[in-house]
Design a protein around this motif. Structure first.
Motif, short mmCIF file in Angstrom:
data_model
loop_
_atom_site.label_atom_id
_atom_site.label_comp_id
_atom_site.label_asym_id
_atom_site.label_seq_id
_atom_site.Cartn_x
_atom_site.Cartn_y
_atom_site.Cartn_z
N ILE A 133 -9.91 -5.69 -2.63
CA ILE A 133 -11.31 -5.44 -2.27
C ILE A 133 -11.58 -3.93 -2.25
CG2 ILE A 133 -13.11 -5.77 -0.53
CD1 ILE A 133 -12.15 -8.38 -1.73
N PRO A 134 -12.49 -3.45 -3.11
CA PRO A 134 -12.83 -2.02 -3.09
C PRO A 134 -13.58 -1.65 -1.81
CG PRO A 134 -14.17 -3.20 -4.71
CD PRO A 134 -13.21 -4.18 -4.17
N LEU A 135 -13.14 -0.58 -1.17
CA LEU A 135 -13.75 -0.10 0.07
C LEU A 135 -14.35 1.28 -0.17
CD1 LEU A 135 -10.81 -1.04 2.49
CD2 LEU A 135 -12.80 -2.43 1.91
N LYS A 136 -15.61 1.46 0.23
CA LYS A 136 -16.27 2.74 -0.03
C LYS A 136 -17.38 2.98 0.98
CE LYS A 136 -18.27 5.46 -3.80
NZ LYS A 136 -18.68 5.45 -5.23
N GLN A 178 -7.52 4.52 5.68
CA GLN A 178 -7.22 5.51 4.64
C GLN A 178 -7.55 5.00 3.25
OE1 GLN A 178 -3.15 6.73 5.33
NE2 GLN A 178 -3.62 7.38 7.42
N ALA A 179 -7.77 3.69 3.12
CA ALA A 179 -8.11 3.12 1.82
C ALA A 179 -9.61 3.18 1.51
CB ALA A 179 -7.65 1.66 1.76
N ILE A 180 -10.41 3.62 2.47
CA ILE A 180 -11.86 3.67 2.27
C ILE A 180 -12.23 4.92 1.48
CG2 ILE A 180 -14.13 3.69 3.38
CD1 ILE A 180 -12.83 2.42 5.84
N GLN A 181 -12.70 4.72 0.27
CA GLN A 181 -13.10 5.84 -0.59
C GLN A 181 -14.31 6.56 0.01
OE1 GLN A 181 -13.56 4.67 -4.75
NE2 GLN A 181 -12.19 2.93 -4.41
N GLY A 182 -14.33 7.87 -0.16
CA GLY A 182 -15.45 8.66 0.34
C GLY A 182 -15.26 9.17 1.75
N THR A 183 -14.18 8.74 2.40
CA THR A 183 -13.92 9.18 3.77
C THR A 183 -12.69 10.08 3.82
OG1 THR A 183 -12.52 7.29 4.35
CG2 THR A 183 -14.90 7.04 4.69
N HIS A 184 -12.64 10.86 4.86
CA HIS A 184 -11.48 11.73 5.10
C HIS A 184 -10.89 11.32 6.44
CE1 HIS A 184 -8.87 15.14 5.42
NE2 HIS A 184 -9.55 15.69 6.42
#
Length: 442
Positions: free
Chosen positions: A313-316, A345-351
């Motif tokens: 599942i893509p996370l963003k 940590q797998a959520i794209q766009g986050t730090h």
């Protein structure tokens, strides 16, 4: 102290002498103990000191005192001492048994009887109470109460709790289907433990959790007859009531024959996972049934991680900095701490920024922040300083009490913080995107 002789006899009969002897007095627990630290290194308020008192009473070397009871009451029960202990002392079990002995020999206040006897054990009354909270929020009474400063007449903890309560959704929306089908390939059947606060105050978080499990390939069964896990009772010394609720829940979940029993509240999960210890001396087949139940308990983050949620599942999200605050019982009780971080940590766009001492207690500890507001406030203040150091936009946690406590911290320090507190399930649900959420809704 009243009933001193009876209390001492109960300590001798019920506390595990071998467990008391396991404590080597090495002091490895001291740097991990919040009350030891915040009382300036007072041994009376350390795990080592409390066990020494328990053993002295057990052995007849000292009588139980009010000072001893106050020390046990001041303990958060965070169990951070357990992973720090080289001898593996199960301090939490000793603490809860000691509290139970004292509780059985004292008169209960009307409020105590209401909360632990008539509210949490009875789902219908819990729902009625939350309905009253919704009426308070929607009728305009909340606005008037805040405007005139009426809440300042109540204890500080009560005012802070009121300020952090989420908006309660309508009763007709706080319902569950018996079964939620997996999206795509079915990988597992899980039974969902809804919890008390999670299914009333935080019902949308429960729905988000179920949706995430569906996306991960789980068929989710929601047993209708389940009730409060009994954790608050166990921590407060109401052991008999905790045993009663454990038996109720074991019976409610046995029919599901699920691969796992899944939940999203760290405190509840740790208590459910120790039903086998709680019922070990019960008659009949209860010990074995409790053992089978306990072996199935899994935090939802562990299930998502194991089933490859991150890979499938893509996370963003829009750009933001996030950090994580461990639920003490999720980490120290269930030993889950890597999985939530991996998901975040797998959520794209986050730090993702790891917070210093993220594994230390936030001061919530069930109803501790209501009963010990001064100590809870000191602990929370230190925690929010650590949050501030991360410069996070969102602080994530995985337990309702921790979430309310972190919301209170964000409110109290709003002049220096712009941080929002969220449950892990809510942030993940937001990150899966509208298309994936629509797949679940259909």
């Amino acid at each position: 102290m009243k009933n001193s002789t009876d209390i001492q006899q109960a300590f001798h009969e019920r506390l595990d002498e071998g467990e008391l002897m396991n404590c080597m007095r090495c002091g490895f627990c001291l740097p991990a103990c919040p009350t030891y630290i915040h009382t300036g290194g007072n041994e009376l308020h350390s795990p080592r000191g409390r066990i020494a008192m328990m053993k002295a009473v057990h052995d007849g070397e000292m009588a139980p005192t009010e000072e001893m009871k106050a020390s046990l009451d001041l303990c958060l029960g965070c169990r951070a001492c357990e992973p720090a202990c080289p001898a593996g002392v199960t301090y939490g079990h000793l603490l809860e048994e000691s509290r139970a002995i004292f509780a059985e020999h004292e008169e209960k206040s009307p409020v105590h009887k209401l909360v632990f006897g008539d509210l949490f054990p009875k789902p219908k009354r819990m729902k009625q109470a939350i309905g009253a909270v919704r009426l308070y929020q929607k009728s305009g009474l909340q606005k008037v109460t805040r405007t005139i400063g009426f809440l300042s007449l109540f204890p500080k903890g009560m005012k802070e709790l009121e300020e952090t309560l989420p908006e309660v959704i309508p009763k007709k929306e706080r319902v569950h289907r018996a079964v939620y089908h997996a999206v795509g390939e079915k990988k597992a059947t899980v039974a969902f433990f809804t919890g008390c606060l999670m299914d009333t105050l935080f019902h949308p978080t429960n729905k988000a959790t179920i949706g995430l499990l569906q996306l991960a390939g789980c068929e989710v069964v929601v047993p209708a007859e389940q009730a409060c896990c009994g954790a608050l009772h166990g921590h407060a010394g109401e052991k008999a009531k905790g045993i009663e609720m454990a038996k109720h829940n074991i019976t409610a979940f046995e029919a599901s024959e699920a691969d796992h029993i899944v939940l999203n509240a760290g405190g509840c999960g740790a208590f459910l996972q120790e039903y086998d210890t709680l019922l070990v001396k019960e008659e009949g087949d209860w010990p074995e049934r409790a053992k089978r139940f306990a072996q199935k308990i899994q935090d939802f983050s562990s299930v998502l991680f194991t089933l490859g949620f991150i890979e499938s599942i893509p996370l963003k999200l829009e750009e933001k900095t996030i950090t994580f605050q461990d639920s003490c019982h999720l980490r120290n009780g269930q030993h889950v701490f890597k999985e939530p971080r991996a998901l975040l940590q797998a959520i794209q766009g986050t730090h993702y920024v790891e917070m210093a001492n993220a594994d230390s207690c936030c001061g919530s500890a069930g109803v501790y922040n209501m009963l010990q507001p001064e100590m809870a406030g000191e602990i929370l203040k230190e925690k929010m300083n650590k949050v501030n150091d991360t410069q996070a936009d969102v602080i994530v946690t995985a337990n309702p009490g921790c979430l309310l406590q972190m919301k209170a911290g964000c409110n109290q320090h709003s002049d220096t913080l712009t941080t929002e507190a969220m449950h892990l399930a809510d942030l993940l649900w937001e990150s899966v995107g509208q298309e994936q959420r629509q797949n679940v809704m259909n």
